[in-house]
Design a protein around this motif. Structure first.
Motif, short mmCIF file in Angstrom:
data_model
loop_
_atom_site.label_atom_id
_atom_site.label_comp_id
_atom_site.label_asym_id
_atom_site.label_seq_id
_atom_site.Cartn_x
_atom_site.Cartn_y
_atom_site.Cartn_z
N VAL A 134 14.06 -3.31 -0.67
CA VAL A 134 13.05 -4.13 0.01
C VAL A 134 12.77 -5.34 -0.88
N PRO A 135 12.97 -6.56 -0.37
CA PRO A 135 12.82 -7.75 -1.23
C PRO A 135 11.44 -7.85 -1.87
N LEU A 136 11.44 -8.37 -3.07
CA LEU A 136 10.22 -8.48 -3.88
C LEU A 136 9.08 -9.14 -3.13
N GLN A 137 9.38 -10.26 -2.46
CA GLN A 137 8.28 -11.03 -1.85
C GLN A 137 7.58 -10.25 -0.74
N GLN A 138 8.25 -9.22 -0.21
CA GLN A 138 7.61 -8.45 0.86
C GLN A 138 6.60 -7.44 0.33
N VAL A 139 6.78 -7.01 -0.92
CA VAL A 139 5.91 -5.94 -1.43
C VAL A 139 5.10 -6.35 -2.65
N SER A 140 5.24 -7.61 -3.08
CA SER A 140 4.74 -7.92 -4.41
C SER A 140 3.33 -8.49 -4.44
N GLY A 141 2.61 -8.46 -3.33
CA GLY A 141 1.23 -8.92 -3.40
C GLY A 141 0.49 -8.18 -4.50
N PHE A 142 -0.34 -8.89 -5.26
CA PHE A 142 -0.97 -8.29 -6.44
C PHE A 142 -1.77 -7.05 -6.08
N TYR A 143 -2.37 -7.04 -4.89
CA TYR A 143 -3.18 -5.88 -4.51
C TYR A 143 -2.42 -4.96 -3.55
N GLY A 144 -1.09 -5.01 -3.62
CA GLY A 144 -0.29 -4.02 -2.90
C GLY A 144 0.00 -4.37 -1.46
N LYS A 145 -0.28 -5.61 -1.06
CA LYS A 145 0.01 -5.97 0.32
C LYS A 145 0.83 -7.25 0.35
N GLY A 146 2.11 -7.09 0.69
CA GLY A 146 2.95 -8.25 0.92
C GLY A 146 2.78 -8.67 2.38
N PRO A 147 3.52 -9.67 2.81
CA PRO A 147 3.37 -10.14 4.20
C PRO A 147 3.82 -9.11 5.24
N LYS A 148 4.78 -8.27 4.87
CA LYS A 148 5.33 -7.34 5.86
C LYS A 148 5.14 -5.88 5.48
N VAL A 149 4.79 -5.64 4.24
CA VAL A 149 4.72 -4.25 3.75
C VAL A 149 3.38 -4.01 3.07
N LYS A 150 2.77 -2.89 3.38
CA LYS A 150 1.47 -2.54 2.77
C LYS A 150 1.66 -1.28 1.94
N GLN A 151 1.14 -1.29 0.72
CA GLN A 151 1.17 -0.06 -0.07
C GLN A 151 -0.20 0.61 -0.01
N PHE A 152 -0.19 1.90 0.29
CA PHE A 152 -1.44 2.66 0.38
C PHE A 152 -1.72 3.30 -0.97
N MET A 153 -2.73 2.79 -1.66
CA MET A 153 -2.93 3.17 -3.05
C MET A 153 -4.11 4.08 -3.32
N ASP A 154 -5.06 4.15 -2.39
CA ASP A 154 -6.21 5.00 -2.72
C ASP A 154 -6.17 6.28 -1.90
N ILE A 155 -7.00 7.22 -2.33
CA ILE A 155 -6.97 8.55 -1.70
C ILE A 155 -7.53 8.48 -0.28
N PHE A 156 -8.46 7.54 -0.06
CA PHE A 156 -9.02 7.37 1.28
C PHE A 156 -7.95 6.95 2.29
N SER A 157 -6.81 6.45 1.82
CA SER A 157 -5.79 5.95 2.76
C SER A 157 -4.91 7.06 3.33
N ILE A 158 -5.05 8.28 2.83
CA ILE A 158 -4.19 9.36 3.33
C ILE A 158 -4.45 9.64 4.83
N PRO A 159 -5.72 9.71 5.28
CA PRO A 159 -5.92 9.86 6.73
C PRO A 159 -5.40 8.66 7.53
N GLU A 160 -5.45 7.47 6.94
CA GLU A 160 -4.95 6.28 7.64
C GLU A 160 -3.44 6.37 7.86
N MET A 161 -2.71 6.78 6.83
CA MET A 161 -1.25 6.95 6.98
C MET A 161 -0.94 8.00 8.04
#
Length: 488
Positions: A134-161
């Motif tokens: 997955v290209p860097l620019q898609q995932v490299s937002g400093f807070y885990g959100k690129g333009p097309k890809v979101k990283q779920f980093m906190d425990i509260f996000s498990i129900p969201e996923m």
């Protein structure tokens, strides 16, 4: 060698049960003797929550999706799936895919899910243009959100996923056309409503015993730090009434006596990276006051504010401060990178992960996996047909072993720390943004407050020949193994 799983004799007795979930692990050398000020987030740091909370968040957001966003009623038949998702996963917003990505931005094949079903490897490669990178620019937002890809980093996000997976699954299995981007936005908003409308706070406040774990340990940690003359502060995004009720339950009505500064509704991560919002003081009832804040005083409650004013008013700087939080981006990244604070990541998943690593099954699988890899590396230069056949068998067996070890953690996504032999993207961030990490703040109770945490020296690849005994024996002869066995 072929097909013979290693016998128990290969595994020394000290390997199983080596890891202890009460251990604090160091990414960077930290001396507690130099730390005078301890800071804490509240949710999932001072207050750990039971899994029942995830179910409530999921159920309420699912109902919002149906009632507020007018999604089909059929989604209601999907109950929460407790162990489906794991923290640190990435979600491709446009393709509607949940997946695990490693530290090098490669998708771990076999962990890509559309809805509740895995996507075949061939299809993943086709979807990503013949690669699983997955290209860097898609995932490299400093807070885990690129333009097309979101990283779920906190425990509260498990129900969201889980809700994303379920909603995707409903549309796919009922052959209903939909836009995954709209779905992502609506699910995010539905989850957001649970927090914004205060439902989560209400549930916890109504049944503290059901939702809050480890109350005695939280009290013990705070009491111990204060009795050793340490200063404490709290910075949380949660509202005062909620924090007050939880802290009274865990620590007692005088909980504020432990803290030199208490800041609620801080609006992290903005609290840490902009200097716009001034501090406001709350009175004893939690009502906003209008006086200008020229000092942060013990016994007072402050709202909003920003780190620059916090540093100016307290004078607390650099490595004399150790701040604990569960969200690598919102809680820890700015503090470590911009301000040089020491940071401690709370990773409750360590409890389960260390239990798995301690099993004989895992130790055997890993030992044999390492041995097989060593054999493959050495035997690959043999070109005769018989050798090639054996190599193919070994490669197949290696894949089976990888799958087996992955499934021990989570059948869908495996360990949150590893993708096969590589660290996960989550692991990489954990190492980058935290000096130390642990399952809960109660781990502090196992260490003297002048203790120094030393990270283990692990081999760089060009140093590996010095550590050759690891190659074919897995973790058996890892340096320090015997010495580490006493950490319980």
């Amino acid at each position: 060698f072929h097909g013979n799983f290693p016998s128990k004799d290969l595994i020394p007795p000290s390997v199983c049960n080596l890891l202890n979930s009460s251990t604090i692990y160091a990414n960077n050398e930290v001396s507690l003797a130099e730390v005078d000020i301890y800071g804490f987030d509240y949710d999932y740091t001072l207050a750990l929550y039971s899994d029942a909370l995830n179910t409530m968040i999921y159920n309420t957001a699912r109902d919002f999706l149906i009632e507020h966003f007018k999604y089909p009623e059929g989604i209601r038949k999907y109950d929460y799936i407790p162990n489906f998702a794991a923290r640190g996963l990435h979600y491709d917003i446009q393709k509607g895919l949940l997946m695990k990505i490693d530290a090098f931005h490669y998708i771990q094949l076999g962990t890509v899910y559309r809805g509740l079903n895995p996507v075949p490897d061939e299809e993943v490669l086709r979807l990503y243009g013949g690669t699983h990178h997955v290209p860097l620019q898609q995932v490299s937002g400093f807070y885990g959100k690129g333009p097309k890809v979101k990283q779920f980093m906190d425990i509260f996000s498990i129900p969201e996923m889980t809700l994303l997976a379920v909603a995707n699954d409903f549309f796919i299995s009922n052959d209903i056309e939909y836009d995954p981007e709209h779905l992502y936005k609506d699910v995010s908003e539905a989850i957001g409503m649970v927090h914004i409308k205060g439902y989560m706070y209400k549930w916890i406040m109504q049944d503290l015993e059901k939702y809050i774990l480890g109350r005695d340990e939280t009290y013990a940690v705070l009491h111990r730090l204060v009795s050793h003359g340490k200063k404490l502060f709290l910075i949380t995004n949660s509202p005062f009434s909620f924090v007050d009720k939880g802290m009274r339950y865990m620590v007692g009505k005088d909980w504020r006596d432990f803290f030199d500064v208490v800041i609620v509704q801080a609006d992290k991560p903005h609290f840490f990276n902009d200097c716009v919002k001034p501090f406001r003081r709350l009175d004893g009832n939690g009502d906003l006051q209008w006086d200008k804040i020229n000092s942060l005083d013990k016994g007072q409650i402050y709202k909003q504010g920003n780190l620059y004013d916090f540093l100016r008013l307290t004078g607390w700087r650099g490595s004399s401060v150790l701040y604990f939080g569960d969200h690598l981006y919102s809680d820890l990244a700015d503090l470590m990178l911009r301000h040089g604070w020491r940071t401690g990541a709370i990773v409750p998943e360590l409890d389960l992960e260390t239990k798995v690593v301690n099993t004989e099954q895992y130790a055997q699988s890993l030992t044999w996996l390492q041995a097989l890899t060593g054999l493959l590396e050495r035997m690959q230069m043999h070109r005769d047909s018989q050798s090639r056949e054996v190599l193919q068998d070994w490669l197949k067996e290696r894949e089976e072993l990888r799958l087996r070890t992955k499934n021990l953690f989570n059948p869908q996504f495996g360990s949150i720390f590893r993708t096969c032999h590589n660290p996960t993207y989550f692991s990489r961030r954990l190492c980058r943004f935290s000096d130390v990490y642990m399952a809960s703040i109660s781990c502090l109770l196992n260490y003297d407050l002048s203790y120094t945490f030393y990270p283990r020296r692990t081999p760089l690849q060009h140093e590996a020949p010095l550590w050759m005994d690891q190659l074919c024996t897995g973790c058996m002869k890892t340096p320090f193994l015997e010495e580490m066995a006493h950490i319980r």
